[in-house]
Design an enzyme around this catalytic site. Structure first.
Site, PDB file in Angstrom:
ATOM      1  N   LYS A 197      46.226  31.716 160.846  1.00  0.00           N
ATOM      2  CA  LYS A 197      45.371  32.572 160.037  1.00  0.00           C
ATOM      3  C   LYS A 197      43.910  32.412 160.415  1.00  0.00           C
ATOM      4  O   LYS A 197      43.069  33.243 160.085  1.00  0.00           O
ATOM      5  CB  LYS A 197      45.495  32.190 158.547  1.00  0.00           C
ATOM      6  CG  LYS A 197      46.860  32.297 157.967  1.00  0.00           C
ATOM      7  CD  LYS A 197      46.832  31.739 156.527  1.00  0.00           C
ATOM      8  CE  LYS A 197      48.211  31.420 156.054  1.00  0.00           C
ATOM      9  NZ  LYS A 197      48.186  30.654 154.788  1.00  0.00           N
ATOM     10  N   GLY A 198      43.577  31.329 161.104  1.00  0.00           N
ATOM     11  CA  GLY A 198      42.186  30.918 161.269  1.00  0.00           C
ATOM     12  C   GLY A 198      41.246  31.930 161.909  1.00  0.00           C
ATOM     13  O   GLY A 198      40.053  31.906 161.655  1.00  0.00           O
TER      14      GLY A 198
ATOM     15  N   GLU B 209      40.922  33.239 169.241  1.00  0.00           N
ATOM     16  CA  GLU B 209      41.310  32.012 168.530  1.00  0.00           C
ATOM     17  C   GLU B 209      40.089  31.379 167.868  1.00  0.00           C
ATOM     18  O   GLU B 209      38.968  31.484 168.377  1.00  0.00           O
ATOM     19  CB  GLU B 209      41.964  31.051 169.551  1.00  0.00           C
ATOM     20  CG  GLU B 209      42.261  29.645 169.073  1.00  0.00           C
ATOM     21  CD  GLU B 209      43.262  29.542 167.940  1.00  0.00           C
ATOM     22  OE1 GLU B 209      43.148  30.301 166.978  1.00  0.00           O
ATOM     23  OE2 GLU B 209      44.146  28.655 168.012  1.00  0.00           O
ATOM     24  N   ASP B 210      40.314  30.724 166.750  1.00  0.00           N
ATOM     25  CA  ASP B 210      39.197  30.079 166.045  1.00  0.00           C
ATOM     26  C   ASP B 210      38.751  28.800 166.747  1.00  0.00           C
ATOM     27  O   ASP B 210      37.585  28.659 167.104  1.00  0.00           O
ATOM     28  CB  ASP B 210      39.561  29.814 164.572  1.00  0.00           C
ATOM     29  CG  ASP B 210      40.857  29.012 164.385  1.00  0.00           C
ATOM     30  OD1 ASP B 210      41.564  28.724 165.382  1.00  0.00           O
ATOM     31  OD2 ASP B 210      41.182  28.665 163.238  1.00  0.00           O
TER      32      ASP B 210
ATOM     33  N   ASP C 125      41.274  22.500 170.045  1.00  0.00           N
ATOM     34  CA  ASP C 125      41.097  21.064 169.802  1.00  0.00           C
ATOM     35  C   ASP C 125      41.824  20.325 170.927  1.00  0.00           C
ATOM     36  O   ASP C 125      41.256  20.087 171.987  1.00  0.00           O
ATOM     37  CB  ASP C 125      41.646  20.748 168.411  1.00  0.00           C
ATOM     38  CG  ASP C 125      41.495  19.298 167.999  1.00  0.00           C
ATOM     39  OD1 ASP C 125      40.584  18.622 168.495  1.00  0.00           O
ATOM     40  OD2 ASP C 125      42.303  18.832 167.168  1.00  0.00           O
TER      41      ASP C 125
ATOM     42  N   LYS D 122      36.353  22.037 171.083  1.00  0.00           N
ATOM     43  CA  LYS D 122      36.089  20.589 171.012  1.00  0.00           C
ATOM     44  C   LYS D 122      36.551  19.985 172.337  1.00  0.00           C
ATOM     45  O   LYS D 122      37.646  19.429 172.426  1.00  0.00           O
ATOM     46  CB  LYS D 122      36.895  19.956 169.881  1.00  0.00           C
ATOM     47  CG  LYS D 122      36.574  20.439 168.485  1.00  0.00           C
ATOM     48  CD  LYS D 122      37.390  19.617 167.495  1.00  0.00           C
ATOM     49  CE  LYS D 122      37.370  20.189 166.118  1.00  0.00           C
ATOM     50  NZ  LYS D 122      38.342  19.503 165.228  1.00  0.00           N
TER      51      LYS D 122
ATOM     52  N   PHE E 216      35.904  17.352 161.929  1.00  0.00           N
ATOM     53  CA  PHE E 216      36.782  18.345 161.320  1.00  0.00           C
ATOM     54  C   PHE E 216      35.931  19.422 160.664  1.00  0.00           C
ATOM     55  O   PHE E 216      35.082  19.132 159.822  1.00  0.00           O
ATOM     56  CB  PHE E 216      37.731  17.710 160.312  1.00  0.00           C
ATOM     57  CG  PHE E 216      38.899  18.607 160.029  1.00  0.00           C
ATOM     58  CD1 PHE E 216      39.973  18.663 160.913  1.00  0.00           C
ATOM     59  CD2 PHE E 216      38.907  19.435 158.912  1.00  0.00           C
ATOM     60  CE1 PHE E 216      41.029  19.531 160.687  1.00  0.00           C
ATOM     61  CE2 PHE E 216      39.969  20.305 158.679  1.00  0.00           C
ATOM     62  CZ  PHE E 216      41.030  20.338 159.569  1.00  0.00           C
TER      63      PHE E 216
ATOM     64  N   ASP F 155      40.287  26.499 157.930  1.00  0.00           N
ATOM     65  CA  ASP F 155      40.642  25.808 156.681  1.00  0.00           C
ATOM     66  C   ASP F 155      40.857  24.308 156.829  1.00  0.00           C
ATOM     67  O   ASP F 155      41.043  23.787 157.937  1.00  0.00           O
ATOM     68  CB  ASP F 155      41.955  26.374 156.148  1.00  0.00           C
ATOM     69  CG  ASP F 155      43.161  25.888 156.974  1.00  0.00           C
ATOM     70  OD1 ASP F 155      43.130  26.036 158.219  1.00  0.00           O
ATOM     71  OD2 ASP F 155      44.109  25.322 156.400  1.00  0.00           O
TER      72      ASP F 155
ATOM     73  N   ARG G  41      38.259  28.583 153.671  1.00  0.00           N
ATOM     74  CA  ARG G  41      38.209  29.662 154.665  1.00  0.00           C
ATOM     75  C   ARG G  41      37.086  30.654 154.385  1.00  0.00           C
ATOM     76  O   ARG G  41      36.610  31.326 155.285  1.00  0.00           O
ATOM     77  CB  ARG G  41      39.533  30.437 154.691  1.00  0.00           C
ATOM     78  CG  ARG G  41      40.713  29.651 155.239  1.00  0.00           C
ATOM     79  CD  ARG G  41      41.882  30.596 155.486  1.00  0.00           C
ATOM     80  NE  ARG G  41      43.160  29.904 155.636  1.00  0.00           N
ATOM     81  CZ  ARG G  41      43.620  29.404 156.773  1.00  0.00           C
ATOM     82  NH1 ARG G  41      42.909  29.499 157.869  1.00  0.00           N
ATOM     83  NH2 ARG G  41      44.794  28.810 156.802  1.00  0.00           N
TER      84      ARG G  41
HETATM   85  P1  IMP Z   1      45.132  22.342 169.047  1.00  0.00           P
HETATM   86  O1  IMP Z   1      46.537  22.737 169.347  1.00  0.00           O
HETATM   87  O2  IMP Z   1      44.991  20.866 168.867  1.00  0.00           O
HETATM   88  O3  IMP Z   1      44.137  22.879 170.060  1.00  0.00           O
HETATM   89  O4  IMP Z   1      44.772  22.904 167.643  1.00  0.00           O
HETATM   90  C1  IMP Z   1      44.361  24.176 167.472  1.00  0.00           C
HETATM   91  C2  IMP Z   1      44.523  24.609 166.051  1.00  0.00           C
HETATM   92  O5  IMP Z   1      44.340  23.523 165.150  1.00  0.00           O
HETATM   93  C3  IMP Z   1      43.423  25.599 165.728  1.00  0.00           C
HETATM   94  O6  IMP Z   1      43.880  26.896 165.942  1.00  0.00           O
HETATM   95  C4  IMP Z   1      43.151  25.341 164.274  1.00  0.00           C
HETATM   96  O7  IMP Z   1      43.993  26.142 163.500  1.00  0.00           O
HETATM   97  C5  IMP Z   1      43.501  23.885 164.076  1.00  0.00           C
HETATM   98  N1  IMP Z   1      42.310  23.021 164.128  1.00  0.00           N
HETATM   99  C6  IMP Z   1      41.854  22.264 165.146  1.00  0.00           C
HETATM  100  N2  IMP Z   1      40.709  21.637 164.830  1.00  0.00           N
HETATM  101  C7  IMP Z   1      40.438  21.999 163.566  1.00  0.00           C
HETATM  102  C8  IMP Z   1      39.337  21.714 162.660  1.00  0.00           C
HETATM  103  O8  IMP Z   1      38.367  20.986 162.946  1.00  0.00           O
HETATM  104  N3  IMP Z   1      39.406  22.315 161.446  1.00  0.00           N
HETATM  105  C9  IMP Z   1      40.431  23.129 161.072  1.00  0.00           C
HETATM  106  N4  IMP Z   1      41.444  23.442 161.873  1.00  0.00           N
HETATM  107  C10 IMP Z   1      41.450  22.885 163.110  1.00  0.00           C
HETATM  108 MG    MG Z   2      44.235  28.350 164.682  1.00  0.00          MG
END
Ligand code: IMP
Ligand code: MG
Length: 172
Positions: free
Chosen positions: A41-42, A97-98, A101, A129, A150, A157, A163
């Protein structure tokens, strides 16, 4: 975890970044009809602001992925909760994408979509990040780079909360 979000990137800075991203996308996709795929949803707030600055005959679709439990770090196991509504073969696809990470979520999705033979596949991310990447990720359009904190707000969220905040904030 403190429940008091502290602004990290203000609404004004976000607006400026979204305008810059839209200008780049408008330039790069001139003469094309890109399909923007938002990751729910982000990305919903970012996507809504971005598309309204695109001067192109775009289409939009959404996928819903889940990789998190209720914690703050990805489980590494990504699941498609809701898939695409129409085929992407031969289309110019831009993923919206939001946050990236670890990169596990986005690389899972991109590997998946590449198999469906789009004409092109690019990635637009609001917040990266880079210190946390576990797999290589190429981001074609990037808003901001942040340290490993975070963040919430502007669609993003923590446990489904925050959000609606207009700024991107840190909670620790
Ligand atoms: P990844 O697979 O570790 O890259 O995570 C990506 C997803 O984790 C993003 O699409 C977000 O939905 C969530 N996410 C990663 N970091 C954060 C954060 O700092 N706050 C909230 N959601 C996060
Ligand atoms: Mg996301």
């Amino acid at each position: 975890m403190s429940r008091q979000p502290k602004p990290l990137i203000t609404q004004g800075k976000i607006n400026q970044a979204v305008a810059n991203l839209a200008a780049e996308i408008n330039r790069d996709y001139r003469g094309k009809q890109p399909l923007l795929i938002g990751i729910l949803k982000g990305s919903f707030v970012f996507m809504a602001d971005l598309v309204r600055q695109l001067d192109l005959p775009i289409e939009v679709d959404f996928v819903k992925l889940s990789s998190y439990g209720s914690g703050t770090r990805t489980s590494g196991k990504v699941k498609v909760v809701q898939g695409l509504k129409s085929p992407i073969k031969g289309k110019d696809v831009l993923i919206v994408e939001d946050i990236v990470d670890t990169g596990l979520t986005i690389s899972f999705l991109m590997d998946n979509l590449r198999k469906k033979r789009p004409a092109s596949l690019k990635l637009c991310v609001l917040v990266d990040k880079p210190s946390e990447h576990k797999v290589p990720v190429t981001i074609d359009y990037l808003g901001f780079t942040v340290p490993d904190k975070f963040i919430v707000g502007y669609g993003i969220d923590w446990n489904e909360k925050f959000r609606q905040l207009p700024d991107i904030c840190i909670i620790d």
